[in-house]
Design a protein around this motif. Structure first.
Motif, PDB file in Angstrom:
ATOM      1  N   UNK A 233      -7.233 -76.171  31.981  1.00 17.03           N
ATOM      2  CA  UNK A 233      -7.718 -76.219  30.606  1.00 17.03           C
ATOM      3  C   UNK A 233      -9.223 -76.474  30.647  1.00 17.03           C
ATOM      4  N   UNK A 234      -9.991 -75.581  30.020  1.00 15.61           N
ATOM      5  CA  UNK A 234     -11.444 -75.633  30.141  1.00 15.61           C
ATOM      6  C   UNK A 234     -12.079 -75.624  28.752  1.00 15.61           C
TER       7      UNK A 234
ATOM      8  N   UNK B 156      -5.651 -78.862  23.536  1.00 20.32           N
ATOM      9  CA  UNK B 156      -6.981 -78.995  22.926  1.00 20.32           C
ATOM     10  C   UNK B 156      -8.057 -78.173  23.617  1.00 20.32           C
ATOM     11  N   UNK B 157      -7.702 -77.601  24.757  1.00 19.48           N
ATOM     12  CA  UNK B 157      -8.723 -76.884  25.533  1.00 19.48           C
ATOM     13  C   UNK B 157      -9.120 -75.592  24.841  1.00 19.48           C
ATOM     14  N   UNK B 158     -10.366 -75.162  25.068  1.00 10.93           N
ATOM     15  CA  UNK B 158     -10.818 -73.891  24.506  1.00 10.93           C
ATOM     16  C   UNK B 158     -10.184 -72.707  25.239  1.00 10.93           C
ATOM     17  N   UNK B 159     -10.000 -72.869  26.568  1.00  9.24           N
ATOM     18  CA  UNK B 159      -9.396 -71.794  27.363  1.00  9.24           C
ATOM     19  C   UNK B 159      -8.341 -72.395  28.276  1.00  9.24           C
TER      20      UNK B 159
ATOM     21  N   UNK C  10     -22.959 -73.222  38.685  1.00  8.08           N
ATOM     22  CA  UNK C  10     -23.291 -74.278  37.717  1.00  8.08           C
ATOM     23  C   UNK C  10     -22.014 -74.924  37.168  1.00  8.08           C
ATOM     24  N   UNK C  11     -21.004 -74.105  36.997  1.00  5.16           N
ATOM     25  CA  UNK C  11     -19.707 -74.621  36.555  1.00  5.16           C
ATOM     26  C   UNK C  11     -19.189 -75.659  37.545  1.00  5.16           C
ATOM     27  N   UNK C  12     -19.353 -75.380  38.813  1.00  7.13           N
ATOM     28  CA  UNK C  12     -18.899 -76.335  39.832  1.00  7.13           C
ATOM     29  C   UNK C  12     -19.770 -77.592  39.820  1.00  7.13           C
ATOM     30  N   UNK C  13     -21.077 -77.390  39.730  1.00  2.49           N
ATOM     31  CA  UNK C  13     -21.983 -78.542  39.727  1.00  2.49           C
ATOM     32  C   UNK C  13     -21.651 -79.482  38.567  1.00  2.49           C
ATOM     33  N   UNK C  14     -21.361 -78.886  37.442  1.00  3.20           N
ATOM     34  CA  UNK C  14     -21.072 -79.676  36.253  1.00  3.20           C
ATOM     35  C   UNK C  14     -19.841 -80.562  36.443  1.00  3.20           C
ATOM     36  N   UNK C  15     -18.838 -80.001  37.115  1.00  3.28           N
ATOM     37  CA  UNK C  15     -17.573 -80.718  37.239  1.00  3.28           C
ATOM     38  C   UNK C  15     -17.427 -81.502  38.540  1.00  3.28           C
TER      39      UNK C  15
ATOM     40  N   UNK D 189     -16.616 -78.139  30.729  1.00  3.23           N
ATOM     41  CA  UNK D 189     -15.806 -79.204  31.317  1.00  3.23           C
ATOM     42  C   UNK D 189     -14.373 -78.739  31.553  1.00  3.23           C
ATOM     43  N   UNK D 190     -13.849 -79.095  32.705  1.00  4.06           N
ATOM     44  CA  UNK D 190     -12.430 -78.855  32.944  1.00  4.06           C
ATOM     45  C   UNK D 190     -11.714 -80.101  32.449  1.00  4.06           C
TER      46      UNK D 190
END
Ligand SMILES: Cc1cc2nc3c(=O)[nH]c(=O)nc-3n(C[C@H](O)[C@H](O)[C@H](O)COP(=O)(O)OP(=O)(O)OC[C@H]3O[C@@H](n4cnc5c(N)ncnc54)[C@H](O)[C@@H]3O)c2cc1C
Ligand code: FES
Ligand code: FES
Lengths: 528, 158, 272
Positions: free
Chosen positions: A313-314, A192-195, A404-409, A319-320
Motif C-alpha cells: 500500500x503506497x 487508506x492507501x492511494x495505490x 528516490x522512492x527507496x531513499x524516502x522509505x 510513503x509505503x
C-alpha cells in the motif's frame, strides 16, 4: 576497483587500522597459482576404494524389492552398503542445534521421495567397477503420485511427502506450521492507501555448481579412529553429523579440510562423509565418495525455489504504508536448511524500509523435489529480488523516481522496524547515494542531502498502538537541519503467548541483556 | 587390461601403466601423481582440467590418454621455473584472480596457450581463450585483467 | 571390465573393426565418446581409432572442398581458404573443445550439438563412408536420416565451394561467447539478378538432428532479400521442425525466435 569511501560515517570509525581497509593477499594464493593447494581429493592412499551410490529414478515411489546379488559378485566389488547397514539412518542437519526433527535417511528404506535419492552403495576397487556393479542392481518400484508445487502441497488431500511432517509443512516450536510477522494493521492501511499493488514472484532452484564437486575420503587410522579428508564448508558440523549417523563418539573422527573448491552453501549438508566413513569401517580400507557432476546437480541440494506474494500500500507522496508478504519455500523432500531459511526470510521482511504496517506468513513446504539448502544469503536473496521488483513497480505506479522512492522509505537510525527493534547504524541511504553518483543517476538535491542519521524515528515510524493502524505518518521532512534522534518507548511486555514473532518481553536499555528472556525465532523464548 | 603410456610432462620423460581407455586427467593424477591438474566434471564442460598437449589446450578429462603417447604435456606444475613464478602466476596473484583456486590451474593453462601464440592479445582474444573455463567464485574480470597484465609483463618474443 | 583401445593405420581396417568388434565405438576427438567412457557406458567395450593421414586431410580447390572426417574445428580455423566456415568452427565450444572436436564427430553429436553439421547440410555436403569392402558416398541429408542405424565409419565429407558471400551462419546462445545452441541457422543464398535462386537453409537444434527448412526455401525462391519479400518465408520458417524442449530453451521459445533470427540472417545482420 576497490574504493573506500571514508568520508561517509567518518566519525564512527578509527582510521588508524593496519589491515581493515587495506588490500591483503590471500594466504592460500601462492598455492592456488602453483597448483599446490591440497583439496580433499589431493591426498593419495594405497588400496583406495570407491563408493558409488544407486539413486532413485523416481520422484516418489515405494521400493518393493532390491536384488543386489549380481552386483555383489561383480568384479572389483568389496561391499554393498544397504540402508540396514547405516547405524542411525535418520537425521536432520540442524538436530545438532536442536532445531527440527530427524527426517532424512542416509539410504532410503521403503520409500524414495525425490529423483536422485540414495538407495544403496557399492564399494569397489575402481569407480568404473562400482559404476558397472550399480548397473547390475535390480530394484522394483511402485511409483507413487508426487507433488512438485508448494501450494498444491498445502491443499487438503495433497500427497504427503515426508512422514515426519505429514502435512507437508515444517513444524516450528513443535506446533506452528509457518512463521508469522505482525506489525500494525495492514488491512486498514491498504484501505487508506492511494495505490495497492500485488504481485506473484516465482524463483527456480539454483545449483551452486562449485567447480569441485562434493566429496570426501575416509581413511581408517592406526588407532581405530578415522581421518576424513573432506570438501565440507562446515568442518565441525560435518564431523558431528557423521558421528551421529555412524553412532560413534566424535573423538574417533579427525576431519581435515578447509581448502574447498567453491561452496556457496552447497557444501554444508554433509552429503558424503557419513557413508564414506561407514564404507571405510565396513571394509577396513580408505574409501572415497566423490559426486559426479550429474550427482552434484541432481542430488546436491540447490537454493530452494521460493514463491513469494507481495502486496504493498503506497501513498501518492511516496510513503509505503503497508506491506504484506506470503511466501512458500520449497524445501524439497527433506528439511536440510530450508526451515532456517524461512526464519531468516521473516527476519528480513519488509526489507530495509520503514513501513508502519507489515504482515507476513512464510511456510517451509515439503515437495518431491531435491532437498534445498543454504546458498548465499538464503532466505533473503529471493525475497529481496521480489521486494525490489515490487519497489520498482510501486515507484512507476506513483510516478516517482525508483531510487528516490527507496531513499524516502529507507531505514534511518531510530526508526522502528517491523520486528520491534530500533534501526541502528543504517547505511542504505548513503549506499544508494553513492550508487547513484557512480551510475550518473540524477537525484534531486533534497535526496542527495538525505542521511541515515537524520530525521529517523518520531512519527515517521512511530508505533503508537500496535493493535490499530498507526496514525498515518506525516509527510517526510527532507533536508531538515538538526539531526533528530528518538529513543523509542518500548511497548510493555506482552502477555499473549508467542505466535512466533510476538513482542519480546520488555527489553531493558541496550547494554545489559544478560539474564533477560529473549525471543529467538529458532529456539523460541530463552533466557540469556 | 593395463597398458603402458609414455610422454613428456613438463619437459620430463614420464611413463606409467593405466587401464586402457583411461582419460588423461586420471593418468596424470592417479598414474603419474601430478595433482596440480583438477577435475570438476569429467565430461568436458568445466575446463578445470585444461592442460596443453603439444602446446595446444586440451580438456584432459575427455582426452584418451593413449592418444598422448609420445606427446609433450604441460600442466601448471611446470609453469613456475624454479623459484621464479611465471608472469601469469604473478599477475593472477596481484589481480586477485583466484578465490577458491580450483579453476585456477585450468585458467592458467588456457591463458598460457594463448600467450604462447599471441603475446599481444586483445581483450577479445583473452575472453575467447578462457571461454571454456568456468569460474564460479572470482568473476571473470579479474582473470581477464590478469592475463592482459601478464602479456604486458612478459619478456617480448620476436 | 576395462575397455580395449584399437588403433589402426588405415581407415578401412578401422571400419572393419568397427563392424566386427563387440561393443565397438569409433573415437575421433573424443569430446563426447570419452564422457560416455568416463561414465562407464555399458555399450562401449572397444574404442576404435585411426591414424590414417587421409582422415585429417583438407583439400580445397576452386570448385570443391574435401575434408577428412577427422579434421578438427581448430584445423578449419587454421585454413584461410575456408574462411566462410570460420564462424561455424568458432561456434563449437571453447578453444580446448575446438582443438579436439572433429567435423565427423559433429555429424553424430546429438542436438543441441551439431552446429557444424547444420552448416554442412546447408552446403549440400556428401558423406563418404569407409567399409571393409570399399567406399560409399551418400548425401548428408540421407546420412542424417539413418544416422542412428548401424555403425559405419565416415571417412570424408565434400561439398561444392560456395561463391563469395553466399554462405551465411548464425548461432543463438544464451551464454556468450560460448554456449550451446538455442538454435543455429546456416544458409546458402545464391542470387541471380538480385533474386534468390536455389536457396538452401538448414537448422540446428530445431529437431533431433540438423534439418532443412524446405518451406522457407520454397517461399524465398525468386525473391529479393528485402523485408517485405521475405515475410512469407518467415511465416513458414518453423514448418516441419520439431524443436527440442531442453534445459537450454523450450520448444515453444525456439519456434518463437526462429523467424526473428532467420530474418536477421537473410537481411545480413546475422552474427558471424
Ligand atoms: C564443453 C563442450 C562444448 C561443446 N560445444 C559444442 C557446440 O557448441 N556445438 C557443437 O556442435 N558441438 C559441441 N560439442 C559437442 C562435440 O564436441 C562436437 O559435436 C564435436 O564435433 C564432436 O566431435 P568429436 O570428434 O569430439 O566426437 P567423438 O566424441 O569422438 O565422437 C562422437 C560420436 O561420433 C562418432 N564418430 C565420430 N567420428 C566418427 C566418424 N568419422 N565416423 C563414424 N562415427 C564417428 C563416435 O563414435 C561417437 O559416437 C561440445 C562438447 C563439449 C564437451
Ligand atoms: S573436468 Fe575436464 S572439463 Fe571439467
Ligand atoms: S576461483 Fe573458485 S572457481 Fe574460480
Amino acid at each position: 576497483m576497490l574504493e573506500m569511501r571514508k568520508d561517509i560515517f567518518a566519525d564512527e570509525r578509527a582510521d588508524n587500522l593496519k589491515e581493515v581497509g587495506q588490500p591483503t593477499q590471500r594466504q592460500d594464493m601462492l598455492g592456488h597459482v602453483t597448483g599446490t593447494s591440497a583439496y580433499y581429493d589431493d591426498h593419495r592412499f594405497a588400496n583406495l576404494l570407491h563408493l558409488k551410490i544407486l539413486r532413485s529414478p523416481h520422484a516418489h515411489a515405494r521400493i518393493r524389492s532390491i536384488d543386489d546379488a549380481a552386483a555383489s559378485r561383480a568384479p572389483g566389488v568389496k561391499r554393498i552398503i544397504r540402508a540396514a547397514d547405516v547405524p542411525v539412518n535418520l537425521n536432520t542437519l540442524l538436530s545438532l542445534i536442536q532445531f527440527g526433527k530427524d527426517d532424512e535417511p542416509s539410504l532410503a528404506t521403503d520409500v524414495v521421495r525425490y529423483k536422485g535419492e540414495p538407495i544403496l552403495g557399492v564399494v569397489a576397487t575402481s569407480e568404473r567397477a562400482a559404476r558397472e556393479a550399480l548397473e547390475l542392481v535390480r530394484i522394483s518400484y511402485d511409483p507413487l503420485p508426487a507433488v512438485f508445487d508448494v501450494e498444491e502441497a498445502l491443499k487438503p488431500g495433497a500427497v504427503s511427502v515426508n512422514p515426519v511432517y505429514p502435512k507437508n509443512t515444517f513444524e516450528y516450536h513443535g506446533k506452528y506450521d509457518h512463521q508469522k510477522l505482525r506489525f500494525g494493521a495492514v488491512e486498514q492501511a491498504f484501505a487508506q492507501a492511494d495505490f495497492v499493488s500485488e504481485e506473484r514472484y516465482q524463483m527456480s532452484p539454483i545449483e551452486h555448481a562449485p567447480t569441485e564437486t562434493n566429496g570426501s575420503i575416509a581413511v581408517p587410522d592406526t588407532n581405530g579412529r578415522f581421518t576424513v579428508y573432506t570438501s565440507t564448508q562446515a568442518l565441525f558440523f560435518s564431523l558431528d553429523t557423521s558421528a551421529k549417523i555412524n553412532a560413534m563418539p566424535s573423538n574417533q573422527l579427525h576431519f581435515i579440510g578447509g581448502t574447498v573448491g567453491g561452496g556457496f552453501g552447497g557444501k554444508v549438508d554433509t552429503l558424503t562423509e557419513p557413508l564414506a566413513i561407514l564404507a571405510a569401517r565396513l571394509t577396513g580400507a580408505p574409501v572415497r565418495y566423490r559426486l559426479s557432476r550429474h550427482e552434484e546437480m541432481q542430488f546436491g541440494s540447490p537454493r530452494g525455489a521460493e514463491r513469494i506474494y507481495v502486496k504493498d500500500g503506497v501513498m501518492r507522496d511516496g510513503r509505503i504504508v503497508a506491506r504484506q508478504v506470503r511466501a512458500y519455500f520449497d524445501a524439497g523432500a527433506y528439511t536440510r536448511l530450508s526451515s532456517y531459511a524461512v526464519v531468516k526470510c521473516v527476519a528480513h521482511i519488509p526489507g530495509p524500509y520503514t513501513i508502519p504496517n507489515v504482515h507476513a506468513d512464510v511456510f517451509c513446504v515439503f515437495t518431491n523435489r531435491t532437498p534445498a539448502t543454504a546458498m548465499r544469503g538464503f532466505g533473503v536473496t529471493a525475497l529481496d529480488f521480489a521486494l525490489e521488483c515490487q519497489m520498482d513497480k510501486d515507484a512507476v505506479a506513483i510516478g516517482m523516481d525508483p531510487l528516490e522512492f527507496r531513499l524516502l522509505n529507507a531505514y534511518r537510525d531510530g526508526d522502528m522496524k517491523a520486528h520491534r527493534r530500533e534501526a541502528k547504524n543504517c547505511a542504505l541511504i548513503e549506499c544508494a547515494q553513492v550508487a547513484a553518483e557512480k551510475a550518473n543517476w540524477p537525484l534531486r538535491d533534497e535526496f542527495r542531502k538525505m542521511s541515515s542519521k537524520k530525521d529517523g524515528g518520531a512519527e515517521r515510524a512511530g508505533v503508537a498502538d500496535r493493535t490499530r493502524m498507526s496514525t498515518p505518518a506525516a509527510p517526510v521532512r527532507t533536508g531538515t537541519s538538526a539531526p533528530q534522534r528518538v529513543t523509542y518507548e518500548r511497548p510493555a511486555g506482552s502477555t499473549s503467548p508467542p505466535p512466533i514473532q510476538s513482542t519480546p518481553p520488555a527489553t531493558p536499555p541496550a547494554g545489559s541483556t544478560h539474564g533477560v528472556r529473549r525471543f529467538s525465532s529458532v529456539f523460541g523464548t530463552r533466557r540469556r | 587390461m593395463k597398458t603402458s603410456i609414455q610422454f613428456r610432462l613438463n619437459d620430463e620423460e614420464v611413463a606409467t601403466f593405466a587401464d586402457s581407455g583411461s582419460n588423461l586427467l586420471d593418468v596424470l593424477r592417479e598414474g603419474i601423481g601430478d595433482l596440480s591438474v583438477k577435475g570438476g566434471c569429467w565430461q568436458g564442460t568445466c575446463g578445470t582440467c585444461t592442460v596443453l598437449v603439444d602446446g595446444m589446450p586440451r580438456l584432459s578429462c575427455v582426452t584418451l590418454a593413449e592418444s598422448c603417447e609420445g606427446k609433450s604435456i604441460e600442466t601448471v606444475a611446470g609453469l613456475r621455473q624454479g623459484a621464479k613464478l611465471h608472469p601469469l602466476q604473478t599477475a593472477f596473484m596481484e589481480r586477485f584472480a583466484a578465490q577458491c583456486g580450483y579453476c585456477t590451474p585450468g585458467m592458467l593453462m588456457a591463458a598460457k596457450a594463448l600467450l604462447d601464440r599471441e603475446p599481444n592479445p586483445t581483450r577479445e582474444n583473452v575472453v575467447d581463450a578462457i571461454c571454456g573455463n568456468i569460474c564460479r567464485c572470482t568473476g571473470y574480470e579479474p582473470i581477464i585483467a590478469a592475463v592482459l597484465d601478464a602479456a604486458r609483463a612478459a619478456p617480448r618474443r620476436s | 571390465m576395462t575397455i580395449a583401445v584399437k588403433t589402426f593405420a588405415r581407415l578401412a581396417e578401422a571400419a572393419s573393426a568397427l563392424s566386427t568388434e563387440r561393443g565397438a565405438r569409433f573415437l575421433a576427438g573424443g569430446t563426447l565418446v570419452m564422457r560416455a567412457v568416463n561414465e562407464a557406458e555399458p555399450s562401449i567395450e572397444t574404442l576404435v581409432r585411426s591414424t590414417d593421414p587421409s582422415f585429417v586431410g583438407i583439400a580445397v580447390t576452386s570448385g570443391r572442398v574435401e575434408l577428412g572426417a577427422g579434421v578438427t574445428m581448430a584445423a578449419i580455423l587454421g585454413e584461410r581458404e575456408l574462411a566462410f566456415l570460420h564462424p561455424v568452427a568458432r561456434a563449437v565450444g571453447g578453444p580446448a573443445v575446438r582443438e579436439a572436436a572433429t567435423i565427423g564427430g559433429n555429424l553424430f553429436a546429438p542436438s543441441p550439438y551439431g552446429d557444424f553439421a547444420s552448416a554442412l547440410l546447408a552446403l549440400d555436403a556428401t558423406v563418404t563412408l569407409a567399409g571393409g569392402y570399399g567406399q560409399r558416398e551418400l548425401s548428408l541429408e540421407e546420412f542424417l536420416g539413418r544416422r542412428e542405424r548401424g555403425a559405419s565409419l565416415v571417412s570424408s565429407i565434400a561439398f561444392k565451394r560456395p561463391a563469395n558471400e553466399v554462405f551465411r551462419f548464425t548461432k543463438v546462445t544464451r551464454v556468450h561467447p560460448k554456449g550451446l545452441s538455442v538454435l543455429a541457422i546456416a544458409a546458402q543464398l545464391p542470387l541471380a539478378n538480385g533474386r534468390i535462386a536455389g536457396p538452401r537453409i538448414a537448422y540446428g537444434a530445431m529437431g533431433r538432428m540438423p534439418l532443412r527448412a524446405k518451406a522457407a526455401e520454397r517461399a524465398l525462391e525468386g525473391r529479393p532479400l528485402e523485408d517485405n519479400a521475405i515475410a512469407p518465408a518467415l511465416a513458414v520458417a518453423a514448418d516441419g521442425t520439431s524443436p527440442l524442449d531442453d534445459a537450454i530453451a523450450s520448444a515453444w521459445w525456439r519456434r518463437e525466435i526462429l523467424p526473428i533470427h532467420l530474418r536477421r540472417l537473410l537481411l545480413g545482420a546475422g552474427r558471424s
